[in-house]
Design an enzyme around this catalytic site. Structure first.
Site, PDB file in Angstrom:
ATOM      1  N   HIS A  82       9.819   4.666   9.441  1.00 57.39           N
ATOM      2  CA  HIS A  82       9.169   5.803   8.784  1.00 57.39           C
ATOM      3  C   HIS A  82       8.106   6.457   9.653  1.00 57.39           C
ATOM      4  CE1 HIS A  82      10.482   4.229   4.523  1.00 57.39           C
ATOM      5  NE2 HIS A  82      11.458   4.827   5.184  1.00 57.39           N
ATOM      6  N   PRO A 112       4.860 -11.179  -4.096  1.00 57.74           N
ATOM      7  CA  PRO A 112       4.260 -11.811  -5.292  1.00 57.74           C
ATOM      8  C   PRO A 112       4.845 -11.273  -6.597  1.00 57.74           C
ATOM      9  CG  PRO A 112       2.674 -10.309  -4.235  1.00 57.74           C
ATOM     10  CD  PRO A 112       3.913 -10.293  -3.389  1.00 57.74           C
TER      11      PRO A 112
HETATM   12  P1  OAD Z   1       5.577  -0.180  -1.903  1.00 56.73           P
HETATM   13  O1  OAD Z   1       4.164   0.267  -2.080  1.00 56.73           O
HETATM   14  O2  OAD Z   1       6.648   0.527  -2.649  1.00 56.73           O
HETATM   15  O3  OAD Z   1       5.698  -1.696  -2.350  1.00 56.73           O
HETATM   16  C1  OAD Z   1       4.802  -2.649  -1.907  1.00 56.73           C
HETATM   17  C2  OAD Z   1       5.350  -4.014  -2.265  1.00 56.73           C
HETATM   18  O4  OAD Z   1       4.476  -4.971  -1.703  1.00 56.73           O
HETATM   19  C3  OAD Z   1       5.409  -4.302  -3.782  1.00 56.73           C
HETATM   20  O5  OAD Z   1       6.688  -4.850  -4.103  1.00 56.73           O
HETATM   21  C4  OAD Z   1       4.320  -5.366  -3.985  1.00 56.73           C
HETATM   22  O6  OAD Z   1       4.637  -6.300  -5.013  1.00 56.73           O
HETATM   23  C5  OAD Z   1       4.305  -6.025  -2.627  1.00 56.73           C
HETATM   24  N1  OAD Z   1       3.035  -6.695  -2.277  1.00 56.73           N
HETATM   25  C6  OAD Z   1       1.788  -6.384  -2.666  1.00 56.73           C
HETATM   26  N2  OAD Z   1       0.890  -7.241  -2.116  1.00 56.73           N
HETATM   27  C7  OAD Z   1       1.600  -8.091  -1.346  1.00 56.73           C
HETATM   28  C8  OAD Z   1       1.265  -9.190  -0.517  1.00 56.73           C
HETATM   29  N3  OAD Z   1       0.010  -9.591  -0.353  1.00 56.73           N
HETATM   30  N4  OAD Z   1       2.269  -9.839   0.129  1.00 56.73           N
HETATM   31  C9  OAD Z   1       3.566  -9.459  -0.029  1.00 56.73           C
HETATM   32  N5  OAD Z   1       3.936  -8.428  -0.792  1.00 56.73           N
HETATM   33  C10 OAD Z   1       2.974  -7.750  -1.450  1.00 56.73           C
HETATM   34  O7  OAD Z   1       5.814  -0.205  -0.364  1.00 56.73           O
HETATM   35  P2  OAD Z   1       7.169  -0.065   0.461  1.00 56.73           P
HETATM   36  O8  OAD Z   1       8.253  -0.858  -0.173  1.00 56.73           O
HETATM   37  O9  OAD Z   1       6.825  -0.288   1.872  1.00 56.73           O
HETATM   38  O10 OAD Z   1       7.756   5.761   2.607  1.00 56.73           O
HETATM   39  O11 OAD Z   1       7.484   1.460   0.250  1.00 56.73           O
HETATM   40  C11 OAD Z   1       8.560   1.971   0.945  1.00 56.73           C
HETATM   41  C12 OAD Z   1       8.256   3.343   1.372  1.00 56.73           C
HETATM   42  O12 OAD Z   1       7.876   4.135   0.248  1.00 56.73           O
HETATM   43  C13 OAD Z   1       7.076   3.506   2.322  1.00 56.73           C
HETATM   44  O13 OAD Z   1       7.398   3.281   3.653  1.00 56.73           O
HETATM   45  C14 OAD Z   1       6.712   4.919   2.101  1.00 56.73           C
HETATM   46  C15 OAD Z   1       6.686   4.838   0.598  1.00 56.73           C
HETATM   47  O14 OAD Z   1       6.509   5.936  -0.097  1.00 56.73           O
HETATM   48  C16 OAD Z   1       7.475   6.937   3.108  1.00 56.73           C
HETATM   49  O15 OAD Z   1       6.343   7.322   3.278  1.00 56.73           O
HETATM   50  C17 OAD Z   1       8.701   7.691   3.459  1.00 56.73           C
END
Ligand code: OAD
Length: 261
Positions: free
Chosen positions: A121, A225
């Site tokens: 990204h 988590p």
């Molecule tokens: P999200 O913000 O959608 O999801 C974050 C995930 O991290 C959630 O499932 C949480 O439960 C998990 N989480 C939170 N704290 C954590 C920890 N300490 N250890 C492990 N996991 C934890 O983020 P992404 O999946 O990265 O795209 O989102 C995908 C994309 O959507 C991003 O790259 C961005 C966003 O909008 C663009 O900007 C195109």
């Protein structure tokens, strides 16, 4: 709840020839960078991150969107890699072949020592002209907080004159960088095991990678988590924060440190 690493997983990882780690915003949460699903606070509490990360939003109010990305960039520059980033960098040193694929636009993997993360990204540190697409270099140092508000007018391009500089990230609705996607897909096809860490598995096509891995009978291990739609696809679901789970997997698998009850 203590996090127990199954013996079967330890054996699989020790025997693996190529491991892929696929990360999302959750891996940087313990470094103080809010994920995209976290409610925003302070100046940004009325906004939803997914509404600011679009080309439409930039067209409507470019100073608002640039201000948001500069705020995020300042936060990242003040942050430090956490034990999860460090465990992934350590993993790279012990497995025969290793690929790190990230959806994150921060540079915390690089600062932890990972040699060549594939950024699906884009990056906060590689802005470009929205007109002529030439790269722009941020001035050195950490950007200032906008005074008394959220708006910062993006700079103009020095080459084409009129173009406004935009963040070097992939916005919703835009295509992923072709070469990064090709490399990521190839690594997934070639690996034996894939970790999906800190991602909600909601944003496609990136979220397709762990699903595709499982379809090809690779061992998929999720670290999160919270439940996600990958729960039913992953062979192992390790429920907990990445900063605790990943160092534990590393210690248990490659240094034979036993789990504490
Ligand atoms: P999200 O913000 O959608 O999801 C974050 C995930 O991290 C959630 O499932 C949480 O439960 C998990 N989480 C939170 N704290 C954590 C920890 N300490 N250890 C492990 N996991 C934890 O983020 P992404 O999946 O990265 O795209 O989102 C995908 C994309 O959507 C991003 O790259 C961005 C966003 O909008 C663009 O900007 C195109």
């Amino acid at each position: 709840m203590p996090i127990l690493i199954p013996d079967e997983l330890v054996s699989i990882l020790r025997a693996a020839r190529h491991i892929v780690v696929f990360t999302g915003a959750g891996i940087s949460a313990e470094s103080g960078i809010p994920t995209f699903r976290d409610a925003l606070t302070g100046l940004w509490e009325r906004f939803d991150a997914s509404d600011l990360a679009t080309a439409d939003a930039f067209r409507r109010d470019r100073a608002l969107v640039w201000g948001w990305y500069e705020w995020r960039r300042a936060k990242v520059m003040r942050a430090q890699p956490n034990p999860a980033h460090l465990a992934i960098a350590a993993l790279e040193q012990v497995v025969p072949s290793f690929t790190l694929i990230t959806q994150n636009v921060d540079d915390l993997h690089e600062r932890a020592g990972s040699s060549a993360p594939i950024h699906l990204h884009g990056s906060l540190q590689s802005p470009r002209c929205s007109g002529c697409a030439r790269p722009f270099e941020h001035p050195p140092g950490i950007p200032d907080e906008p005074e008394g508000g959220r708006h910062i007018e993006p700079p103009r391009c020095a080459h084409c004159g009129g173009g406004r500089i935009r963040p070097g990230v992939v916005w919703f609705g835009e295509s992923l960088p072709e070469e990064a996607w090709r490399q990521a897909h190839k690594a997934v096809m070639d690996c034996d095991a894939l970790f999906s860490v800190g991602t909600s598995s909601l944003v496609f096509p990136a979220a397709e990678l762990p699903i595709e891995a499982a379809r090809k009978n690779k061992v998929v291990i999720q670290v999160n988590p919270q439940p996600t739609r990958l729960d039913t696809v992953a062979r192992f679901n390790l429920v907990g924060p990445a900063g605790s789970v990943l160092p534990k997997i590393y210690a248990r698998t490659w240094h034979d440190v036993q789990d504490q009850p």
